[in-house]
Design an enzyme around this catalytic site. Structure first.
Site, PDB file in Angstrom:
ATOM      1  CD  GLU A  26     -40.569   2.016 103.052  1.00  0.00           C
ATOM      2  OE1 GLU A  26     -41.277   1.604 103.978  1.00  0.00           O
ATOM      3  OE2 GLU A  26     -40.735   1.694 101.867  1.00  0.00           O
ATOM      4  CD  GLU A  56     -37.830  -1.461 100.615  1.00  0.00           C
ATOM      5  OE1 GLU A  56     -39.035  -1.781 100.692  1.00  0.00           O
ATOM      6  OE2 GLU A  56     -37.172  -1.078 101.585  1.00  0.00           O
TER       7      GLU A  56
HETATM    8  C1  GAL Z   1     -41.192  -1.465 102.771  1.00  0.00           C
HETATM    9  C2  GAL Z   1     -40.049  -1.520 103.757  1.00  0.00           C
HETATM   10  C3  GAL Z   1     -39.402  -2.883 103.798  1.00  0.00           C
HETATM   11  C4  GAL Z   1     -40.421  -3.950 103.900  1.00  0.00           C
HETATM   12  C5  GAL Z   1     -41.383  -3.819 102.758  1.00  0.00           C
HETATM   13  C6  GAL Z   1     -42.459  -4.861 102.793  1.00  0.00           C
HETATM   14  O1  GAL Z   1     -42.078  -0.462 103.071  1.00  0.00           O
HETATM   15  O2  GAL Z   1     -39.088  -0.557 103.473  1.00  0.00           O
HETATM   16  O3  GAL Z   1     -38.518  -2.939 104.896  1.00  0.00           O
HETATM   17  O4  GAL Z   1     -41.059  -3.832 105.122  1.00  0.00           O
HETATM   18  O5  GAL Z   1     -42.001  -2.574 102.794  1.00  0.00           O
HETATM   19  O6  GAL Z   1     -43.307  -4.681 103.886  1.00  0.00           O
END
Ligand code: GAL
Length: 693
Positions: free
Chosen positions: A159, A328
């Protein structure tokens, strides 16, 4: 391709079938659990794991001493089990030894105080020592793991620009100076472009230039601030490219290079062009239900649409890569110990959100995360499994989903079909962030367009306006909307004219084209380069208090004109709307000019849902699939097309069953049933239909 414009379809993920994955952190669990974890994943339909994005210390615990055995063991086990792996570069979490020894690698707050070790994303992409250490680490990782047969692709960092998208370290000021020198050549040109004559801000030496430091009223030179954002984008892209260039030397043929998320001050098409094969997005629709309003953008902006408005982010992802991955995908409740608290997704929502991603063009969906972490800031950021590792409701939902995804896996590569495009433009977005007079209009209008398109079941794309735009790039759309693109160039205007002349409708919103590329206001009538297209101009402009929009009559209907109002003057165009209220009642509120086979419309306000609906109806874009379905507003319709065949995704985001009508016979691919006439989607239900032969 040389000489042609950016093509999101050429920068797309290429999966043979729609595939499910999961984010896994071998370093968080005893090694003795790996095998059982992989077995359980495979059993529930997971085919790919993403690993290592925060694991710098597993590779380089001590400066310059590299160890590979930990992930060798994991990769070998994955290979043995038949699990594929996306391997990450762990540059988002530089270790404590690095930041202690090289504090100059750290990012800083605007006043110069260093951001310290303890969170993530704490280093600056311009620090020479950070770049050197990242480059060396990626070289080591690429050389060692590149040939591993379990790996199918690489994720760079994590990110980029997420935790912050502004950088204030000494190295940033130095690099910013170099950027300005390169861009403007002389201080004279820089002073002219940055309007430094105002408030006596002239620079007499390059050394006097810095990234924006704290000023009174937090109001630095707006033109320089815009340049700084362009510079941040360049620096982040260079950071990504540094890693991509190294990985390209070592990856196996066919292995991809990507990164995840969509964040600020980053030109993603450019980053794709310069280093990546495609982009992946991190989809957390549950933010719409967060109790923390500072992060609850989905809910506040889109009101009633809530999690459904994640479609806006998916449309933005699609504007970068027509088919993309979700690196994700939310699978559980979210929240750090300190912020973003969210409720647990209701039964069916995890499946619904994964299907929402697929409906919008995702061919890879990887859940965050396999098991909830039991230490650190994210103990509440739930994964598929809870800390206690027992089977969960999410695991059952995943198994159901993977069975269903198998039935539509052949849709991979199928394109989302949209005939309406709402444009965005990085420079206007970045300038707008620092201009409260028009900046906020963009989100209001984009969200209202999205809502209107959702209600009228007219699938909508977002479209990234780039300087290399050609009229033909828009030829797939019947309607192209430019909400409030202030920094509109002559070149883009010419391409829009070409598009309209070929039969398209282009619609501009208030404040179009009133600034030049540096955010200065040329002494020409607004909308600048669009004035000729729309055959008129703006005589007067006013902001409106948030909840007191004026009304205008557009094609016989009263529509609200929120945000800002402009009094227009028609020259060789037709007045299609007049204000009904306010001191300017009776004055032109929208004009339209015929251009070849098409037309250009200018609306002197932000777009309300009513205005957007009226324009959709007028251009024949309301209920474009009305011959096939009669759908209530509560159901989203998304269409993907593969090999000339259309697939209709119907999604119900509400807690109630929603009835609708199929006007033709269909096969519901998830169940194999034949659907014709009255049908219903259960709460949070999903159907994927194709026409019965
Ligand atoms: C995303 C990140 C993850 C985790 C998730 C929940 O932004 O890539 O590593 O932090 O959010 O907070």
């Amino acid at each position: 391709m040389e000489g042609s414009s950016y093509s999101p379809s050429e920068k797309s993920i290429s999966m043979e079938e729609i595939t499910l994955g999961v984010c896994y952190y071998p370093e968080h669990w005893p090694e003795s659990m790996w095998e059982e974890d992989l077995d359980r994943m495979l059993k529930s339909g997971i085919r790919v794991c993403r690993v290592a994005e925060f694991a710098w210390s597993k590779f380089e615990k001590t400066e310059g001493v590299f160890t590979f055995d930990f992930f060798d063991r994991f990769l070998d086990l994955a290979q043995k089990k038949g699990m594929k792996v996306i391997f990450c570069t762990p540059t988002a979490t530089p270790p404590a030894w690095l930041t202690e020894k090289y504090p100059e690698a750290l990012n800083a707050f605007p006043d110069g105080t260093l951001v310290r070790h303890g969170m993530r994303g704490h280093c600056s992409h311009t620090s020479p020592v950070f770049l050197r250490l990242c480059g060396r680490l990626v070289e080591e990782l690429g050389r060692h793991y590149g040939p591993h047969p379990a790996i199918i692709g690489w994720q760079i960092d994590n990110e980029l620009n997420c935790e912050t998208n502004m950088y204030y370290s000494e190295s940033d000021s130095k690099a910013f100076r170099a950027y300005l020198k390169e861009k403007f050549g002389t201080l004279e040109r820089l002073n002219e472009a940055m309007g430094t004559v105002f408030w006596n801000q002239e620079y007499t030496s390059w050394e006097e230039l810095f990234v924006a430091r704290p000023t009174l009223a937090n109001s630095p030179n707006p033109h320089l601030l815009l340049e700084q954002k362009r510079f941040v984008s360049e620096a982040t892209i260079a950071f990504c490219r540094l890693q991509a260039d190294i990985l390209k030397k070592y990856r196996k043929p066919g292995d991809f290079i990507t990164t995840n998320g969509l964040f600020g001050h980053l030109d993603y098409p450019q980053m794709n062009e310069e280093g990546l094969d495609f982009i992946t997005f991190d989809s957390y629709p549950n933010f719409a239900y967060s109790l923390d309003t500072s992060v609850n953008a989905n809910a506040t902006a889109s009101g009633r649409l809530r999690d459904r408005s994640s479609g806006i982010s998916l449309a933005r992802t699609r504007s970068i890569s027509s088919n993309f991955g979700i690196m994700e995908q939310q699978s559980g409740a979210g929240g750090w110990q300190t912020r973003m608290p969210q409720p647990i997704p209701k039964p069916g929502q995890m499946r619904l959100w994964a299907m929402q991603s697929i409906a919008h063009g995702a061919d890879y969906v990887s859940f965050f995360r396999w098991r909830t972490c039991n230490v650190g800031m994210e103990i509440y950021w739930n994964g598929i499994l809870p800390w206690d590792n027992r089977d969960s409701r999410q695991l059952r939902e995943l198994s159901q989903l993977s069975g269903e995804v198998k039935k539509i896996s052949h849709l991979a590569g199928g394109r989302y079909q949209a005939r309406v495009a709402v444009c965005y433009h990085y420079a206007s977005d970045w300038d707008g962030e620092g201009d409260i007079f028009y900046g906020p209009l963009k989100e209001l209008s984009t969200t209202n367009w999205f809502a209107a398109c959702e209600d009228l079941h007219a699938p909508m794309d977002l479209f990234c306006l780039r300087e290399d735009l050609r009229g033909e790039d828009l030829s797939g759309y019947d309607l192209v909307v430019l909400p409030h693109i202030a920094l509109l160039s002559e070149k883009i205007a010419a391409a829009l004219q070409e598009y309209a002349e070929q039969g398209g409708t282009v619609v501009f919103g208030a404040r179009t084209g009133f600034k030049d590329e540096f955010g200065r206001c040329p002494m020409t009538p607004t909308p600048g380069p669009a004035a000729k297209l729309v055959g008129g101009s703006v005589r007067e402009y006013t902001l409106l208090p948030e909840n007191a929009p004026e009304q205008a009559e557009l094609w016989g209907e009263s529509v609200s004109m929120p945000g800002a109002n402009e009094i227009l003057e028609a020259e060789d165009s037709e007045v299609i709307a007049r204000y009904q209220t306010g001191y300017y009642a009776g004055a032109p509120a929208a004009i339209c000019k015929k251009l070849g086979k098409g037309k250009a419309v200018y609306v002197g306000g932000a777009f309300s849902e009513e205005t957007a609906r009226a324009l959709l109806r007028e251009t024949g874009m309301a209920e474009p699939y009305g011959e096939l379905f009669a759908l209530p507003e509560e159901i989203e319709l998304a269409v993907r097309e593969k090999d000339g065949k259309q697939y209709f995704f119907l999604l119900n985001y509400t807690s109630e069953s929603q009835s609708f009508t199929c006007r033709k016979p269909f096969i519901q691919l998830l169940t194999g049933e034949r659907w014709e006439g009255s049908a219903a989607l259960p709460p949070y239900g999903v159907a994927v239909l194709s026409k019965a032969e």
